[in-house]
Design a protein around this motif. Structure first.
Motif, PDB file in Angstrom:
ATOM      1  N   GLU A   1      -5.911 -12.966   5.897  1.00 49.05           N
ATOM      2  CA  GLU A   1      -6.830 -11.951   6.432  1.00 49.05           C
ATOM      3  C   GLU A   1      -7.102 -10.851   5.422  1.00 49.05           C
ATOM      4  O   GLU A   1      -8.240 -10.429   5.227  1.00 49.05           O
ATOM      5  CB  GLU A   1      -6.242 -11.355   7.708  1.00 49.05           C
ATOM      6  N   ALA A   2      -6.063 -10.386   4.746  1.00 51.86           N
ATOM      7  CA  ALA A   2      -6.238  -9.293   3.798  1.00 51.86           C
ATOM      8  C   ALA A   2      -7.114  -9.689   2.624  1.00 51.86           C
ATOM      9  O   ALA A   2      -7.900  -8.898   2.122  1.00 51.86           O
ATOM     10  CB  ALA A   2      -4.882  -8.803   3.299  1.00 51.86           C
TER      11      ALA A   2
ATOM     12  N   ASP B   1      -0.868 -12.499  -7.777  1.00 52.81           N
ATOM     13  CA  ASP B   1       0.120 -13.543  -7.486  1.00 52.81           C
ATOM     14  C   ASP B   1       1.063 -13.155  -6.356  1.00 52.81           C
ATOM     15  O   ASP B   1       2.092 -13.799  -6.145  1.00 52.81           O
ATOM     16  CB  ASP B   1       0.924 -13.886  -8.743  1.00 52.81           C
ATOM     17  N   ALA B   2       0.721 -12.100  -5.629  1.00 56.78           N
ATOM     18  CA  ALA B   2       1.559 -11.687  -4.500  1.00 56.78           C
ATOM     19  C   ALA B   2       1.111 -12.404  -3.229  1.00 56.78           C
ATOM     20  O   ALA B   2      -0.067 -12.723  -3.058  1.00 56.78           O
ATOM     21  CB  ALA B   2       1.473 -10.176  -4.299  1.00 56.78           C
ATOM     22  N   LEU B   3       2.067 -12.664  -2.357  1.00 56.58           N
ATOM     23  CA  LEU B   3       1.759 -13.267  -1.066  1.00 56.58           C
ATOM     24  C   LEU B   3       1.390 -12.155  -0.091  1.00 56.58           C
ATOM     25  O   LEU B   3       2.252 -11.438   0.401  1.00 56.58           O
ATOM     26  CB  LEU B   3       2.967 -14.060  -0.551  1.00 56.58           C
ATOM     27  N   ILE B   4       0.092 -12.002   0.138  1.00 54.72           N
ATOM     28  CA  ILE B   4      -0.372 -10.965   1.057  1.00 54.72           C
ATOM     29  C   ILE B   4      -0.181 -11.474   2.477  1.00 54.72           C
ATOM     30  O   ILE B   4      -0.040 -12.660   2.719  1.00 54.72           O
ATOM     31  CB  ILE B   4      -1.843 -10.623   0.787  1.00 54.72           C
TER      32      ILE B   4
ATOM     33  N   GLY C   1       3.821  -2.803   1.252  1.00 51.63           N
ATOM     34  CA  GLY C   1       5.224  -3.159   1.110  1.00 51.63           C
ATOM     35  C   GLY C   1       5.481  -4.492   0.435  1.00 51.63           C
ATOM     36  O   GLY C   1       6.533  -4.678  -0.187  1.00 51.63           O
ATOM     37  N   GLU C   2       4.520  -5.418   0.512  1.00 49.49           N
ATOM     38  CA  GLU C   2       4.777  -6.781   0.052  1.00 49.49           C
ATOM     39  C   GLU C   2       3.934  -7.231  -1.134  1.00 49.49           C
ATOM     40  O   GLU C   2       4.268  -8.223  -1.779  1.00 49.49           O
ATOM     41  CB  GLU C   2       4.539  -7.770   1.208  1.00 49.49           C
ATOM     42  N   ALA C   3       2.831  -6.537  -1.415  1.00 51.69           N
ATOM     43  CA  ALA C   3       1.889  -7.106  -2.375  1.00 51.69           C
ATOM     44  C   ALA C   3       1.468  -6.174  -3.499  1.00 51.69           C
ATOM     45  O   ALA C   3       0.767  -6.599  -4.412  1.00 51.69           O
ATOM     46  CB  ALA C   3       0.634  -7.573  -1.631  1.00 51.69           C
TER      47      ALA C   3
END
Length: 326
Positions: free
Chosen positions: A237-238, A230-233, A305-307
């Motif tokens: 692209e990822a 549920d993370a915004l990668i 860092g974000e996902a």
């Protein structure tokens, strides 16, 4: 569970040491010749003329393409008037570059061409960061998990002819050469949360694989983190990539490298290392390669860092997966 930062100041492994691989020696030899030529104020064509070879031969030597001829290296050392210590180093590298890679005698026929450069370099890294979307990273797989992947992912002829055991042996040896060495690299493994649920084999295989990951996560130089569903990668692209790996080789070593793998192919992007005294002239020609390397590196950094779940949260996710398959 270790969460130490990547040791960017750590010295590279010995360039001419006994563990130096053929691929690493070939690249380091080329970089050394390039720098010596630049120091001497010669162009590639001028050096080629001096040692009676073609300009493309010098270019291939400096970029580490193919196996360098010892006589060419000897002639270049003479033309560049290197001292004895430098001459000896060049010849040691040339000798190692003539030897086969570890996988060539036994595993060459089953090794995809796009993978060979990675296999020749990863054991030389002092730091690895790997991102895998769909499956447990190859360096972390137990043999039973790998066997299930081979049986379901290859044509029947590719594992019914006795090569299943060969492929498993190669995977085990690769793991030992990278993570089992006396001074293993600091390794950060990022895997999509879906690998905790995607069934590759029966419960006992999945349970063994999850248990193995939990054990590895306790090693001092291994970090395992899961990319949350549920993370915004960073864009899409990822989420569609096959796998990405960054290899760092330390001060005085090979140029850092990013490896990006898709279906049946892979791309390699090296961190640009400009010849001594030629930084300005080379900037424009390196711009695209620089962009490719930095783009993939930034993607890896954003995923972390974000996902990603924290190492501690990731361990709890592993505990839940073990219970799920018990």
């Amino acid at each position: 569970m270790s969460a130490d930062p990547i040791p960017i100041n750590r010295l590279a492994r010995p360039v001419a040491g006994p563990e130096t691989t053929k691929t690493a020696a070939t690249i380091m030899l080329g970089l050394a010749i390039r720098d010596l030529r630049a120091d001497a104020g010669l162009s590639q064509s001028q050096l080629a003329k001096a040692i009676l070879v073609s300009t493309p031969t010098v270019s291939r030597l400096e970029t580490g393409e193919g196996t360098p001829q010892r006589r060419t290296v000897e002639a270049a050392a003479k033309a560049l008037k290197v001292d004895k210590a430098t001459h000896d180093l060049l010849m040691v590298l040339a000798g190692r570059a003539e030897e086969p890679e570890w996988f060539q005698h036994r595993f060459n026929d089953i090794t995809p061409g796009y993978l060979k450069r990675l296999l020749g370099l990863e054991s030389m890294a002092i730091s690895l960061t790997l991102y895998d979307v769909r499956l447990v990273s190859g360096l972390l797989q137990v043999p039973e998990y790998t066997a299930c992947l081979i049986r379901t992912g290859l044509h029947r002829s590719e594992w019914e002819d006795g090569k299943l055991e060969l492929r498993l042996a190669q995977r085990v040896e690769r793991q030992e050469r990278v993570l089992g060495q006396a001074d293993p690299p600091t390794s950060i493994f990022l895997m999509d949360e879906s690998v905790l649920r995607r069934r590759v084999g029966p419960n006992e295989v999945m349970r063994a694989q999850m248990f193995h990951l939990r054990e590895l996560a306790d090693l001092p130089r291994v970090v395992i983190r899961f990319v949350l569903l549920d993370a915004l990668i960073a864009g899409n692209e990822a989420s569609t990539a096959g796998s990405i790996a960054q290899l760092q080789f330390g001060r005085g070593g090979l140029p850092d490298l990013v490896y990006s793998e898709g279906y049946g192919r892979a791309d390699y992007f090296s961190k640009p290392v400009l010849p001594r005294g030629a930084q300005e002239q080379a900037k424009s020609s390196q711009q695209q390669k620089d962009s490719d390397y930095e783009r993939h590196l930034q993607l890896l950094l954003r995923i972390q860092g974000e996902a990603c779940a924290s190492p501690e949260q990731s361990r709890r996710m592993l505990e839940q997966a073990i219970k799920r398959f018990s």
